[in-house]
Design an enzyme around this catalytic site. Structure first.
Site, PDB file in Angstrom:
ATOM      1  N   TRP A   1       2.187   6.086  13.273  1.00 39.40           N
ATOM      2  CA  TRP A   1       0.746   5.887  13.386  1.00 39.40           C
ATOM      3  C   TRP A   1       0.403   4.433  13.121  1.00 39.40           C
ATOM      4  O   TRP A   1       1.187   3.712  12.574  1.00 39.40           O
ATOM      5  CB  TRP A   1      -0.060   6.798  12.478  1.00 39.40           C
ATOM      6  CG  TRP A   1       0.099   6.516  11.035  1.00 39.40           C
ATOM      7  CD1 TRP A   1       1.032   7.057  10.196  1.00 39.40           C
ATOM      8  CD2 TRP A   1      -0.649   5.600  10.246  1.00 39.40           C
ATOM      9  NE1 TRP A   1       0.892   6.551   8.954  1.00 39.40           N
ATOM     10  CE2 TRP A   1      -0.131   5.641   8.953  1.00 39.40           C
ATOM     11  CE3 TRP A   1      -1.729   4.736  10.524  1.00 39.40           C
ATOM     12  CZ2 TRP A   1      -0.623   4.858   7.923  1.00 39.40           C
ATOM     13  CZ3 TRP A   1      -2.220   3.960   9.509  1.00 39.40           C
ATOM     14  CH2 TRP A   1      -1.662   4.012   8.206  1.00 39.40           C
TER      15      TRP A   1
ATOM     16  N   GLU B   1      -8.646 -10.787  10.302  1.00 45.10           N
ATOM     17  CA  GLU B   1      -9.241  -9.465  10.055  1.00 45.10           C
ATOM     18  C   GLU B   1      -9.903  -9.467   8.679  1.00 45.10           C
ATOM     19  O   GLU B   1      -9.370 -10.013   7.721  1.00 45.10           O
ATOM     20  CB  GLU B   1      -8.135  -8.395  10.083  1.00 45.10           C
ATOM     21  CG  GLU B   1      -8.653  -6.984   9.863  1.00 45.10           C
ATOM     22  CD  GLU B   1      -7.524  -5.953   9.849  1.00 45.10           C
ATOM     23  OE1 GLU B   1      -6.367  -6.313   9.598  1.00 45.10           O
ATOM     24  OE2 GLU B   1      -7.828  -4.776  10.106  1.00 45.10           O
TER      25      GLU B   1
ATOM     26  N   ASP C   1      -6.557  -3.058   1.717  1.00 42.54           N
ATOM     27  CA  ASP C   1      -5.422  -3.025   0.793  1.00 42.54           C
ATOM     28  C   ASP C   1      -4.694  -4.368   0.696  1.00 42.54           C
ATOM     29  O   ASP C   1      -3.718  -4.500  -0.036  1.00 42.54           O
ATOM     30  CB  ASP C   1      -4.443  -1.901   1.156  1.00 42.54           C
ATOM     31  CG  ASP C   1      -4.078  -1.869   2.624  1.00 42.54           C
ATOM     32  OD1 ASP C   1      -4.894  -1.386   3.440  1.00 42.54           O
ATOM     33  OD2 ASP C   1      -2.981  -2.316   2.971  1.00 42.54           O
TER      34      ASP C   1
ATOM     35  N   ARG D   1       0.353 -11.032  13.576  1.00 42.58           N
ATOM     36  CA  ARG D   1      -0.552 -10.536  12.526  1.00 42.58           C
ATOM     37  C   ARG D   1       0.034 -10.568  11.113  1.00 42.58           C
ATOM     38  O   ARG D   1      -0.443  -9.875  10.224  1.00 42.58           O
ATOM     39  CB  ARG D   1      -0.992  -9.110  12.896  1.00 42.58           C
ATOM     40  CG  ARG D   1      -1.802  -9.178  14.148  1.00 42.58           C
ATOM     41  CD  ARG D   1      -2.747  -8.086  14.431  1.00 42.58           C
ATOM     42  NE  ARG D   1      -3.055  -7.116  13.447  1.00 42.58           N
ATOM     43  CZ  ARG D   1      -3.985  -7.241  12.495  1.00 42.58           C
ATOM     44  NH1 ARG D   1      -4.675  -8.368  12.395  1.00 42.58           N
ATOM     45  NH2 ARG D   1      -4.210  -6.266  11.657  1.00 42.58           N
TER      46      ARG D   1
ATOM     47  N   HIS E   1      -2.049   1.591  16.268  1.00 48.24           N
ATOM     48  CA  HIS E   1      -1.268   2.040  15.105  1.00 48.24           C
ATOM     49  C   HIS E   1       0.120   2.553  15.476  1.00 48.24           C
ATOM     50  O   HIS E   1       0.578   3.576  14.952  1.00 48.24           O
ATOM     51  CB  HIS E   1      -2.035   3.117  14.320  1.00 48.24           C
ATOM     52  CG  HIS E   1      -3.002   2.524  13.354  1.00 48.24           C
ATOM     53  ND1 HIS E   1      -4.361   2.690  13.462  1.00 48.24           N
ATOM     54  CD2 HIS E   1      -2.815   1.746  12.272  1.00 48.24           C
ATOM     55  CE1 HIS E   1      -4.959   2.039  12.487  1.00 48.24           C
ATOM     56  NE2 HIS E   1      -4.050   1.457  11.755  1.00 48.24           N
TER      57      HIS E   1
ATOM     58  N   TYR F   1      -7.014   8.518  11.392  1.00 51.39           N
ATOM     59  CA  TYR F   1      -7.152   7.295  10.602  1.00 51.39           C
ATOM     60  C   TYR F   1      -7.880   6.195  11.399  1.00 51.39           C
ATOM     61  O   TYR F   1      -7.558   5.956  12.544  1.00 51.39           O
ATOM     62  CB  TYR F   1      -5.750   6.817  10.230  1.00 51.39           C
ATOM     63  CG  TYR F   1      -5.710   5.586   9.381  1.00 51.39           C
ATOM     64  CD1 TYR F   1      -5.984   5.665   8.020  1.00 51.39           C
ATOM     65  CD2 TYR F   1      -5.403   4.348   9.932  1.00 51.39           C
ATOM     66  CE1 TYR F   1      -5.949   4.540   7.231  1.00 51.39           C
ATOM     67  CE2 TYR F   1      -5.362   3.216   9.138  1.00 51.39           C
ATOM     68  CZ  TYR F   1      -5.639   3.324   7.797  1.00 51.39           C
ATOM     69  OH  TYR F   1      -5.605   2.197   7.020  1.00 51.39           O
TER      70      TYR F   1
ATOM     71  N   ASP G   1      -6.904  -0.967  17.965  1.00 54.03           N
ATOM     72  CA  ASP G   1      -5.640  -0.809  17.232  1.00 54.03           C
ATOM     73  C   ASP G   1      -5.029   0.555  17.557  1.00 54.03           C
ATOM     74  O   ASP G   1      -5.655   1.593  17.342  1.00 54.03           O
ATOM     75  CB  ASP G   1      -5.937  -0.907  15.720  1.00 54.03           C
ATOM     76  CG  ASP G   1      -4.664  -1.006  14.874  1.00 54.03           C
ATOM     77  OD1 ASP G   1      -3.570  -0.794  15.414  1.00 54.03           O
ATOM     78  OD2 ASP G   1      -4.797  -1.308  13.667  1.00 54.03           O
TER      79      ASP G   1
ATOM     80  N   ARG H   1     -13.554  -4.490  16.066  1.00 49.36           N
ATOM     81  CA  ARG H   1     -12.514  -3.535  16.448  1.00 49.36           C
ATOM     82  C   ARG H   1     -13.140  -2.159  16.583  1.00 49.36           C
ATOM     83  O   ARG H   1     -13.868  -1.722  15.692  1.00 49.36           O
ATOM     84  CB  ARG H   1     -11.435  -3.495  15.363  1.00 49.36           C
ATOM     85  CG  ARG H   1     -10.225  -2.678  15.748  1.00 49.36           C
ATOM     86  CD  ARG H   1      -9.276  -2.508  14.580  1.00 49.36           C
ATOM     87  NE  ARG H   1      -9.600  -1.330  13.793  1.00 49.36           N
ATOM     88  CZ  ARG H   1      -8.795  -0.791  12.873  1.00 49.36           C
ATOM     89  NH1 ARG H   1      -7.633  -1.364  12.607  1.00 49.36           N
ATOM     90  NH2 ARG H   1      -9.149   0.282  12.208  1.00 49.36           N
TER      91      ARG H   1
ATOM     92  N   GLU I   1       1.530  -6.667  11.550  1.00 52.27           N
ATOM     93  CA  GLU I   1       0.982  -6.496  10.201  1.00 52.27           C
ATOM     94  C   GLU I   1       2.014  -5.976   9.215  1.00 52.27           C
ATOM     95  O   GLU I   1       1.853  -6.153   8.020  1.00 52.27           O
ATOM     96  CB  GLU I   1      -0.263  -5.603  10.224  1.00 52.27           C
ATOM     97  CG  GLU I   1      -0.019  -4.180  10.664  1.00 52.27           C
ATOM     98  CD  GLU I   1      -1.293  -3.339  10.683  1.00 52.27           C
ATOM     99  OE1 GLU I   1      -2.289  -3.785  11.255  1.00 52.27           O
ATOM    100  OE2 GLU I   1      -1.272  -2.236  10.107  1.00 52.27           O
TER     101      GLU I   1
ATOM    102  N   ASN J   1       0.821  -1.205   0.000  1.00 57.21           N
ATOM    103  CA  ASN J   1       0.000   0.000   0.000  1.00 57.21           C
ATOM    104  C   ASN J   1       0.862   1.267   0.000  1.00 57.21           C
ATOM    105  O   ASN J   1       1.683   1.475   0.891  1.00 57.21           O
ATOM    106  CB  ASN J   1      -0.881  -0.044   1.268  1.00 57.21           C
ATOM    107  CG  ASN J   1      -2.001   0.961   1.237  1.00 57.21           C
ATOM    108  OD1 ASN J   1      -2.222   1.638   0.243  1.00 57.21           O
ATOM    109  ND2 ASN J   1      -2.723   1.045   2.343  1.00 57.21           N
TER     110      ASN J   1
ATOM    111  N   GLU K   1      -3.735  -3.830  19.759  1.00 52.07           N
ATOM    112  CA  GLU K   1      -2.897  -4.079  18.576  1.00 52.07           C
ATOM    113  C   GLU K   1      -1.880  -2.966  18.340  1.00 52.07           C
ATOM    114  O   GLU K   1      -2.203  -1.781  18.503  1.00 52.07           O
ATOM    115  CB  GLU K   1      -3.831  -4.185  17.363  1.00 52.07           C
ATOM    116  CG  GLU K   1      -3.130  -4.307  16.038  1.00 52.07           C
ATOM    117  CD  GLU K   1      -4.125  -4.327  14.878  1.00 52.07           C
ATOM    118  OE1 GLU K   1      -5.310  -4.680  15.094  1.00 52.07           O
ATOM    119  OE2 GLU K   1      -3.730  -3.970  13.759  1.00 52.07           O
TER     120      GLU K   1
END
Ligand code: CS2
Ligand code: MG
Length: 403
Positions: free
Chosen positions: A403, A340, A317, A284, A213, A159, A211, A147, A263, A37, A237
Site C-alpha cells: 500500500w 510535502e 510522522d 522523495r 502507495h 488510507y 499517491d 494531492r 519516501e 513510523n 507518486e
C-alpha cells in the site's frame, strides 16, 4: 568542543516521535529526528545501545566523519533503522554547527536559491464530490499544489481518503494494525474520473498530485499514467514498489505523466538507477530517513545531473525537526521541486517550537541559527509513547497487498 551527552526523547503528541538531543561541553545543543513510523523503539535501541556510546567525547564539528563512522564503521550498512539513527545524529550536528556559526542552516549549505518553499497538502474524500470540495477549499485557502485521493465506492475507506485518515491520529492508536481492502480493477478507472472532475472544477492553475502507495504493477501504472495525461498531473507518486528499479522503465516508455518516488528510500543506492536512467522526475527522500542533511545533499546533487528534482516526504510522522531540516535544504537546493507538508496537531507544534512557518502555499525557513527547531521536554513528558501501527492492506480475496 566535545559531545558531552546524547538523549533520546520519545513522545506522542499525535504521532510517536523519536528525537535526539546532542549536548556539548560548551552548553550548545542540537536536535534531530530519528522517527520510523510504527517501528520507533527499534531506532531507540539502536541509538542507545550502539551509537551513543561511540560518540561521547567526539568533536561535533566533524559531521562528515561521524556520518561515515556510523555508516561504514558499523559494517552493517543501510536499512531504515540504521539510517534513521544516522539521520537523527546528523541533523542534530548540523543544528549545533549552525548555532556555533550563528547562521541558519540554509546559509551553511551555500545560501538561499529561493525566498520561499512551495508545498503541497492533502485532500482525501469518500467520494469524488467530497474530494473535489476539499480541493476547492484548499485552493481558496491559497494552496498552489494539492494531492487528491478518493475511496473506492463499495469498499471501506482506504488510507489517505475518507476523513483525511492520514491526518487523524486515532486510526494509528488502536494497538494493532487495522486491515484495509484493496481492488485494483475498481481503482484504475476511478482515478482518471476524479482528475477529470477536478480539472473541470479548478482548472489548470493549481498543481494536482496523486499517491498510489505502491499498489500497482508496472503495466497497470503505465495505463494509469496514460489515462491521466489529459489532466496534467504534477506527479503520480509511488505507483509501484521500487525494489526493482528497472521496473520503472516499463512505466516510463508508456507515459509522460511525471513520476515521483522515494519516501521509503534510505540511501542513494535505493535510487541510483532510477535517477541515472531518468526513470523518475522527483525524488522523495527526506532528512529523517535518508541520512540527514548530509544524505539529502548527496542524493539531490546527484539527482540534479539527471534533471530529477527534490520533493522531500513530509507527512505528520516526519517530525517538525526533520521538517525544519528539509525546509532549509529546500531553500538551498538548486534542483528543488516541491515539499510535502501535512501539518501537525497543536500539541506537536507546542512540543517542537520552530522558526519555520507556513504562509499559504509556502513554508518559510525563518532566520534562527541551525534548523531553528527546539524540543520542549516538559511538553514531551505529557505525551508518553503509545504503540501504533499503519494499516495493512489486503485484496478482496484476502491476499496481503502493498500500500
Ligand atoms: C504518504 C505517507 O505522505 C505520503 O506521501 O505516503 O502518509 C506515508 O504513508 C506515511 O508517512 C508512512 O509512515
Ligand atoms: Mg506517499
Amino acid at each position: 568542543m566535545k559531545i558531552r551527552d546524547i538523549k533520546v526523547i520519545v513522545a506522542s503528541p499525535g504521532r510517536n516521535f523519536v528525537t535526539v538531543k546532542i549536548i556539548t561541553d560548551e552548553g550548545l545543543y542540537g536536535i534531530g529526528d530519528a522517527t520510523v513510523n510504527g517501528r520507533e523503539k527499534a531506532v531507540v535501541a539502536y541509538l542507545e545501545e550502539h551509537v551513543i556510546p561511540c560518540l561521547i567525547g567526539r568533536d561535533p564539528m566533524q559531521i562528515e566523519d561521524i556520518w561515515q563512522y556510523l555508516y561504514k564503521g558499523a559494517y552493517w550498512r543501510r536499512g531504515p533503522i540504521t539510517m534513521a539513527a544516522i539521520s537523527g545524529i546528523d541533523m542534530a550536528l548540523w543544528d549545533i554547527k549552525g548555532k556555533a556559526a550563528n547562521m541558519p542552516l540554509y546559509q551553511l549549505l551555500g545560501g538561499a536559491s529561493r525566498e520561499k518553499v512551495l508545498i503541497y497538502q492533502h485532500v482525501g474524500g469518500l467520494t469524488i464530490e467530497e474530494t473535489v470540495e476539499g480541493v476547492v477549499a484548499l485552493k481558496e485557502a491559497g494552496l498552489e499544489a494539492i494531492r487528491a485521493q478518493v475511496s473506492i465506492p463499495g469498499l471501506p475507506p482506504i488510507y489517505g481518503t475518507g476523513k483525511a485518515k492520514d491526518q487523524d491520529s486515532d486510526v494509528f492508536r488502536q494497538g494493532l494494525p487495522t486491515e484495509e481492502v484493496w481492488a485494483t480493477h475498481k481503482y484504475l478507472p476511478l482515478v482518471p474520473k476524479l482528475f477529470e472532475k477536478l480539472r473541470d472544477t479548478v482548472g489548470y492553475d493549481v498543481h494536482l498530485l496523486h499517491d498510489v502507495h505502491h499498489r500497482l504493477t508496472p503495466i497497470e501504472a503505465a495505463r494509469l499514467g496514460k489515462d491521466l495525461e489529459p489532466f496534467r498531473l504534477f506527479w503520480l507518486e509511488d505507483a509501484v514498489p521500487a525494489e526493482l528499479q528497472e521496473g520503472f522503465r516499463l512505466i516510463r516508455q508508456h507515459t509522460t505523466t511525471p513520476l515521483a518516488l522515494g519516501e521509503i528510500f534510505n540511501t542513494i543506492w535505493d535510487c541510483q538507477q532510477l535517477i541515472s536512467e531518468q526513470l523518475i522526475d522527483y525524488i522523495r527522500v527526506t532528512s529523517v530517513h535518508a541520512g540527514g542533511v548530509t544524505g539529502l545533499r548527496r542524493i539531490f546533487d546527484f539527482a540534479s545531473i539527471y534533471h530529477v528534482r527534490s520533493a522531500c516526504h513530509g507527512p505528520m510522522d516526519v517530525s517538525p525537526v526533520a521538517m525544519g531540516a528539509n525546509v532549509h535544504v529546500d531553500r538551498w537546493v538548486p534542483n528543488f521541486g516541491i515539499q510535502e507538508y501535512s501539518g501537525y496537531t497543536e500539541a506537536t507544534h507546542e512540543m517542537f517550537p520552530h522558526s519555520w512557518s507556513q504562509d499559504k502555499g509556502y513554508l518559510l525557513t525563518g532566520e534562527a541559527p541551525g534548523h531553528g527547531v527546539d524540543i520542549d521536554e516538559k511538553v514531551a513528558a505529557k505525551y508518553p509513547y503509545e504503540r501504533a501501527y499503519l494499516p495493512v492492506a489486503r485484496a478482496t480475496d484476502g491476499t496481503l497487498w502493498s500500500w
